[in-house]
Scaffold this motif. Sequence first.
Motif, mmCIF file in Angstrom:
data_model
loop_
_atom_site.group_PDB
_atom_site.id
_atom_site.type_symbol
_atom_site.label_atom_id
_atom_site.label_comp_id
_atom_site.label_asym_id
_atom_site.label_seq_id
_atom_site.Cartn_x
_atom_site.Cartn_y
_atom_site.Cartn_z
ATOM 1 N N ILE A 2 0.854 -1.189 0.000
ATOM 2 C CA ILE A 2 0.000 0.000 0.000
ATOM 3 C C ILE A 2 0.893 1.242 0.000
ATOM 4 O O ILE A 2 1.969 1.250 0.612
ATOM 5 C CB ILE A 2 -0.960 0.021 1.212
ATOM 6 N N VAL A 3 0.462 2.265 -0.722
ATOM 7 C CA VAL A 3 1.171 3.552 -0.789
ATOM 8 C C VAL A 3 0.155 4.659 -0.543
ATOM 9 O O VAL A 3 -0.894 4.691 -1.174
ATOM 10 C CB VAL A 3 1.842 3.751 -2.161
ATOM 11 N N ASP A 4 0.451 5.533 0.421
ATOM 12 C CA ASP A 4 -0.387 6.719 0.604
ATOM 13 C C ASP A 4 0.528 7.905 0.912
ATOM 14 O O ASP A 4 1.741 7.782 0.947
ATOM 15 C CB ASP A 4 -1.453 6.502 1.683
ATOM 16 N N ASN A 5 -0.074 9.084 1.114
ATOM 17 C CA ASN A 5 0.714 10.296 1.329
ATOM 18 C C ASN A 5 1.125 10.496 2.774
ATOM 19 O O ASN A 5 1.803 11.477 3.088
ATOM 20 C CB ASN A 5 -0.075 11.522 0.860
ATOM 21 N N ALA B 77 1.186 7.516 5.794
ATOM 22 C CA ALA B 77 1.863 6.424 6.494
ATOM 23 C C ALA B 77 2.861 5.701 5.607
ATOM 24 O O ALA B 77 3.892 5.221 6.088
ATOM 25 C CB ALA B 77 0.829 5.433 7.030
ATOM 26 N N CYS B 78 2.578 5.643 4.322
ATOM 27 C CA CYS B 78 3.410 4.868 3.393
ATOM 28 C C CYS B 78 3.650 5.673 2.122
ATOM 29 O O CYS B 78 3.090 5.358 1.059
ATOM 30 C CB CYS B 78 2.738 3.544 3.046
ATOM 31 N N PRO B 79 4.458 6.727 2.192
ATOM 32 C CA PRO B 79 4.648 7.578 1.016
ATOM 33 C C PRO B 79 5.385 6.829 -0.098
ATOM 34 O O PRO B 79 6.303 6.055 0.153
ATOM 35 C CB PRO B 79 5.479 8.748 1.544
ATOM 36 N N GLY B 80 4.958 7.102 -1.314
ATOM 37 C CA GLY B 80 5.585 6.447 -2.449
ATOM 38 C C GLY B 80 6.892 7.089 -2.858
ATOM 39 O O GLY B 80 7.692 6.487 -3.561
ATOM 40 N N THR B 81 7.151 8.326 -2.432
ATOM 41 C CA THR B 81 8.413 9.006 -2.726
ATOM 42 C C THR B 81 9.098 9.358 -1.420
ATOM 43 O O THR B 81 8.460 9.430 -0.360
ATOM 44 C CB THR B 81 8.180 10.297 -3.531
ATOM 45 N N VAL B 82 10.385 9.558 -1.466
ATOM 46 C CA VAL B 82 11.149 9.885 -0.262
ATOM 47 C C VAL B 82 10.929 11.353 0.084
ATOM 48 O O VAL B 82 11.286 12.250 -0.688
ATOM 49 C CB VAL B 82 12.644 9.596 -0.467
ATOM 50 N N LEU B 83 10.324 11.625 1.228
ATOM 51 C CA LEU B 83 10.106 12.986 1.697
ATOM 52 C C LEU B 83 11.161 13.330 2.747
ATOM 53 O O LEU B 83 11.568 12.451 3.528
ATOM 54 C CB LEU B 83 8.704 13.122 2.304
ATOM 55 N N PRO B 84 11.625 14.552 2.792
ATOM 56 C CA PRO B 84 12.634 14.934 3.793
ATOM 57 C C PRO B 84 12.142 14.642 5.207
ATOM 58 O O PRO B 84 11.081 15.127 5.624
ATOM 59 C CB PRO B 84 12.820 16.445 3.557
ATOM 60 N N GLY B 85 12.891 13.820 5.943
ATOM 61 C CA GLY B 85 12.541 13.531 7.319
ATOM 62 C C GLY B 85 11.369 12.596 7.505
ATOM 63 O O GLY B 85 10.924 12.374 8.633
ATOM 64 N N PHE B 86 10.849 12.066 6.425
ATOM 65 C CA PHE B 86 9.642 11.246 6.519
ATOM 66 C C PHE B 86 10.003 9.814 6.127
ATOM 67 O O PHE B 86 10.511 9.567 5.039
ATOM 68 C CB PHE B 86 8.565 11.784 5.569
ATOM 69 N N CYS C 71 4.434 -1.305 5.123
ATOM 70 C CA CYS C 71 3.510 -0.978 4.052
ATOM 71 C C CYS C 71 3.411 -2.111 3.041
ATOM 72 O O CYS C 71 2.751 -1.982 2.016
ATOM 73 C CB CYS C 71 3.954 0.299 3.346
ATOM 74 N N GLN C 72 4.088 -3.217 3.327
ATOM 75 C CA GLN C 72 4.014 -4.383 2.457
ATOM 76 C C GLN C 72 3.894 -5.639 3.314
ATOM 77 O O GLN C 72 4.532 -5.743 4.370
ATOM 78 C CB GLN C 72 5.254 -4.481 1.574
ATOM 79 N N SER D 244 -1.994 -2.288 -3.982
ATOM 80 C CA SER D 244 -2.028 -3.279 -5.064
ATOM 81 C C SER D 244 -1.359 -4.569 -4.634
ATOM 82 O O SER D 244 -0.604 -4.610 -3.663
ATOM 83 C CB SER D 244 -1.326 -2.726 -6.311
ATOM 84 N N LEU D 245 -1.684 -5.637 -5.376
ATOM 85 C CA LEU D 245 -1.008 -6.914 -5.214
ATOM 86 C C LEU D 245 0.150 -6.966 -6.188
ATOM 87 O O LEU D 245 -0.010 -6.661 -7.365
ATOM 88 C CB LEU D 245 -1.983 -8.060 -5.496
ATOM 89 N N ARG D 246 1.309 -7.366 -5.672
ATOM 90 C CA ARG D 246 2.473 -7.408 -6.535
ATOM 91 C C ARG D 246 3.037 -8.830 -6.621
ATOM 92 O O ARG D 246 4.210 -9.033 -6.871
ATOM 93 C CB ARG D 246 3.543 -6.454 -6.005
#
Length: 310
Positions: free
Chosen positions: A66-69, A71-80, A91-92, A290-292
């Motif tokens: 799962i990817v969300d903005n 708990a589980c961001p899809g991109t690397v955020l500063p400090g996150f 998240c997987q 999604s299922l991977r």
Amino acid sequence: MLRLVLVLTALAAFVAGSVPALAQRDVRSSAIPDFDQVAVSARGLTGPYVAAGFGYSIASRRVFSIVDNYACPGTVLPGFGAVQLNGSNGCQTHAAPGGLSGHAIVGWNMSGDSGWLSGVEIEGRLASESGEGRLGGTSQVSIPGITGYTNTASGAYRAAITGGVAAFGRFGYNLSGWVPFVRAGVGIAQFRESMDFDATGSRSCTLVSGLPSCTSGGVVSSRRSSVLPSALIGAGLEIPYGRFFARIDAEAEAAFQPSQNLMRTLANQAVVTVTGGSTGTAASTVGQASLRSENWIIARRLMISGGFRF
């Protein structure tokens, strides 16, 4: 002389009395193979039969992410950082359906009184072959200008095979009622999967005019039930007890399930803000799940049955 006559008379009487017994013994001995052959034919396997029993299954695992903005961001955020579960990516996860099932079989042997056997059978199954994987965890968030905080999330992905029906062709060899066999068939399998994810304890914060503005995630869930085409192969042994028989089967079932993408379920839904009122009436999260894993679900079963031939 008289003594010799008496001995010869006794010997002749003995031989005369032994001939019928020997003849009877010879006839009885020669009839035994014929009797066995008739007995095998009389209890031949041609015709209908029923069987029922239990089984246990282990299936290939399904990997879910799962990817969300929040708990589980899809991109690397500063400090996150994405939430962690026991030190790994929370998240997987994965679920491997397995467990007990009950089945019933109706079949017809079209040949098999002696030698090679062929037939058809239909199998119905009710199952509780399920598996679950946990999602979520915690992560420490550190963003310049914003007081550090902890993101939390929790959830689970579940997958289950709940039943199926299949038609088989069966081939074996009749060894005086003992039947080793192989079978192959096609059918359908009932497959269910669900996902629940609570990201209300996670926030995404930015500085707006020097002040922090934070938005929290929400709750999302998904349920899906599918009837999947499947192919089955197996092998086993029947053990006779008169018209009754015991049966042991090993079976593999392959069902095709397309990968799941929940983007349409998750996108454009309302979120809850921390620094103000809610932006919508329903709490949810924005992102995708999604299922991977491979699309094939392979279930392997060991089954024990009892049956009766009509």
